[in-house]
Design a protein around this motif. Structure first.
Motif, PDB file in Angstrom:
ATOM      1  N   LEU A 248       0.825  -1.210   0.000  1.00 29.96           N
ATOM      2  CA  LEU A 248       0.000   0.000   0.000  1.00 29.96           C
ATOM      3  C   LEU A 248       0.860   1.260   0.000  1.00 29.96           C
ATOM      4  O   LEU A 248       0.572   2.216  -0.731  1.00 29.96           O
ATOM      5  CB  LEU A 248      -0.925  -0.008   1.211  1.00 29.96           C
TER       6      LEU A 248
ATOM      7  N   VAL B  19      -8.516  -3.338  -0.258  1.00 31.78           N
ATOM      8  CA  VAL B  19      -8.815  -1.935  -0.551  1.00 31.78           C
ATOM      9  C   VAL B  19     -10.110  -1.829  -1.345  1.00 31.78           C
ATOM     10  O   VAL B  19     -10.958  -0.968  -1.075  1.00 31.78           O
ATOM     11  CB  VAL B  19      -7.651  -1.277  -1.319  1.00 31.78           C
TER      12      VAL B  19
ATOM     13  N   VAL C  77      -5.370   4.710   4.468  1.00 33.06           N
ATOM     14  CA  VAL C  77      -5.691   3.362   4.916  1.00 33.06           C
ATOM     15  C   VAL C  77      -5.049   3.140   6.281  1.00 33.06           C
ATOM     16  O   VAL C  77      -3.882   3.464   6.490  1.00 33.06           O
ATOM     17  CB  VAL C  77      -5.175   2.285   3.941  1.00 33.06           C
TER      18      VAL C  77
END
Length: 295
Positions: free
Chosen positions: A72, A275, A153
Motif C-alpha cells: 500500500l 482496498v 488506509v
C-alpha cells in the motif's frame, strides 16, 4: 548456512529463469498488473480501516500485515498507518524493521499531522506504525479514531478475541482473516462464515479476504489447498493462498527484494482486494459501532 543469513524466498535457479523471462511478459500479464495497481490506488472521501486477524488459528498476522502495508505504501499516494495489537513475536515492528516502538495513547494530539507523527514510528515513506494494547477497547475511540483521519488506509493487526481489535472490527470497512493451511483452520473458517450468514451479516462476509497461509511448510500433509480455497470462495469472501516462503519463515524483517515471486503476487492481490472491499463498503458509524451497535 548461518541462522542470521537472510535467505531468498525463491531458490536461485528459479530467480535466474524469471529474470531471463521478464522482458517477454505477455500482454495479459501487463494488463493484470495495471488493473491491480488501479485497485490499490482507489481513493475514498474518508480513510478506510482494515482489520487483520487470525480467526483464532494462531496464524502469523504480523507478516501478512507487513506485506500488505509495504504494498500500500509503495502504490498509494496517501499515508498508510499500521497498528500492532498482536502482543506477540515476531512483532509488526520487527517485520517492518522499525526499531523504536511507539504506543497509542488515549487523547492523542491530533490537531495536525505534525503533532500526530510525534507519537508514531516511520517504517518507510508514507508508512507509519504504532502499537496498541490488546485489551483496551476504549483506545479505539479515544486514541485511534482521532488520528486515523490523517491516513488513507489504517491497518489494525491482532489475533481474535482482543478487546481493542474487536472494537475496531465492528467499525472496519474490510477484514483480512489470516488462517493456517490446515484442515482444522479450514473448519474454523467455515464455522465463522456460517455463523455470520445465520446472523444476517452477509456484508461482513463480502468485505472479507481470507488468506490461507502455509507458514510452516506442509504443516498438515492432508490439507487440500485448492479445494479449501474454492469452497471458501463460494461464500462470497475473496480467498488468497499465501504459499510457504523461506524468507518469511525466518521471522525477521520482510525484505520485498527477497520474497518469492508468488509471495509478491499474493501480497498485491490481498492488498488490492482488501482496498477494493473497503472503498465499496457502505459507511460505518465508528462511534456507534464501539458501543456495540452494528452500523
Amino acid at each position: 548456512m548461518s541462522p542470521s543469513k537472510t535467505v531468498h524466498g525463491d531458490p536461485w535457479p528459479r530467480r535466474l529463469v524469471r529474470s531471463a523471462l521478464t522482458p517477454f511478459r505477455s500482454v495479459s500479464e501487463i494488463a493484470d498488473a495495471i488493473e491491480v495497481r488501479q485497485r490499490l490506488q482507489r481513493s475514498s472521501a474518508t480513510g478506510r480501516r482494515i482489520v487483520v486477524d487470525d480467526l483464532g488459528t494462531d496464524a502469523d498476522t504480523a507478516v501478512v500485515a507487513a506485506l500488505v502495508a509495504r504494498v500500500l505504501a509503495h502504490h498509494r499516494h496517501d499515508r498508510v498507518l499500521a497498528v500492532d495489537a498482536t502482543g506477540r513475536l515476531p512483532s509488526l515492528d520487527t517485520r517492518l524493521n522499525t526499531h523504536v516502538a511507539h504506543s497509542l495513547g488515549a487523547g492523542a494530539e491530533s490537531g495536525s499531522f505534525d503533532l500526530v507523527k510525534e507519537g508514531l514510528g516511520e517504517a518507510a515513506a508514507g508508512l507509519w506504525t504504532v502499537q496498541a494494547a490488546q485489551g483496551d477497547e476504549g483506545l479505539f475511540a479515544s486514541g485511534l479514531l482521532p488520528i486515523s483521519r490523517f491516513f488513507g488506509v489504517t491497518l489494525v493487526v491482532g489475533g481474535s478475541g482482543g478487546a481493542f481489535v474487536d472494537a475496531v472490527g465492528r467499525a472496519a470497512h474490510a477484514r483480512i482473516r489470516v488462517v493456517r493451511a490446515t484442515r482444522e483452520a479450514a473448519r474454523t473458517v467455515g464455522r465463522s462464515i456460517d455463523e455470520l450468514l445465520r446472523d444476517g451479516r452477509r456484508d461482513e462476509v463480502d468485505r472479507s479476504v481470507i488468506v490461507v497461509h502455509d507458514q510452516d511448510r506442509r504443516e498438515d500433509p492432508g490439507f487440500d489447498a485448492a479445494r479449501v480455497t474454492r469452497i471458501i470462495a463460494e461464500s462470497g469472501a475473496e480467498t488468497v493462498l499465501l504459499r510457504h516462503d523461506r524468507h518469511l519463515a525466518q521471522g525477521a524483517a520482510v525484505d520485498t527484494r527477497r520474497i518469492a515471486h508468488a509471495t509478491h503476487q499474493a501480497a498485491l492481490r490481498i492488498a488490492a482486494e482488501a482496498v477494493n472491499r473497503a472503498v465499496e463498503a457502505r459507511p460505518v458509524h465508528a462511534v456507534t459501532a464501539v458501543r456495540g451497535e452494528h452500523a
